[in-house]
Design a protein around this motif. Structure first.
Motif: not given
Length: 138
Positions: A6-9, A11-12, A14-15, A29, A33, A36
């Motif tokens: 997922e894009k959210r994963t 991004e996390r 990368w952060k 991360e 996912e 989950d």
């Protein structure tokens, strides 16, 4: 396992990388996912170990610089697959994945149980991994 992270994963992860955190933290991360997904019922897994392995594979393919396991800690096949996943992450994966293979993988995972992501199973996995690490140092 066939689906993209997922894009959210991403991004996390990368952060975490920007903050200078370890590769294992970034990979965490992706493992989160996967856990989950199993809990939501998207698919199952044979064991907590398999769920973690899927997450680590996705992390490597997404470009997280995770080294393959050292010889002696995993089978030759596992180490080779990890190296392939890392190479795919570096090259950016130009080839489109086979739809038939992705469907087959997801179909197989859907038949597996969901207890692999239970607190009990994850705790058991963490304990046995820690015990192995302790045994390796002594």
């Amino acid at each position: 396992m066939g689906a993209m992270p997922e894009k959210r994963t991403i991004e996390r992860a990368w952060k975490d990388a920007r903050e200078g955190k370890a590769a294992s933290t970034q990979a965490g991360e992706f493992v989160h996912e996967e856990i989950d997904h199993i809990r939501e019922g998207k698919h199952g897994a044979r064991s907590a170990k398999q769920a973690i392995a899927i997450g680590l594979s996705k992390a490597r393919r997404a470009g997280v610089k995770l080294a393959p396991p050292k010889s002696g800690s995993a089978s030759k096949r596992t180490r080779e697959q990890a190296a392939r996943d890392s190479a795919k992450g570096c090259s950016g994966g130009a080839k489109k994945p086979s739809a038939k293979r992705s469907r087959a993988t997801l179909g197989a995972l859907k038949k597996e149980g969901h207890s692999a992501a239970s607190h009990e199973a994850l705790s058991k996995q963490a304990r046995s991994a820690a015990a192995q690490r302790r045994a390796a140092t002594h």
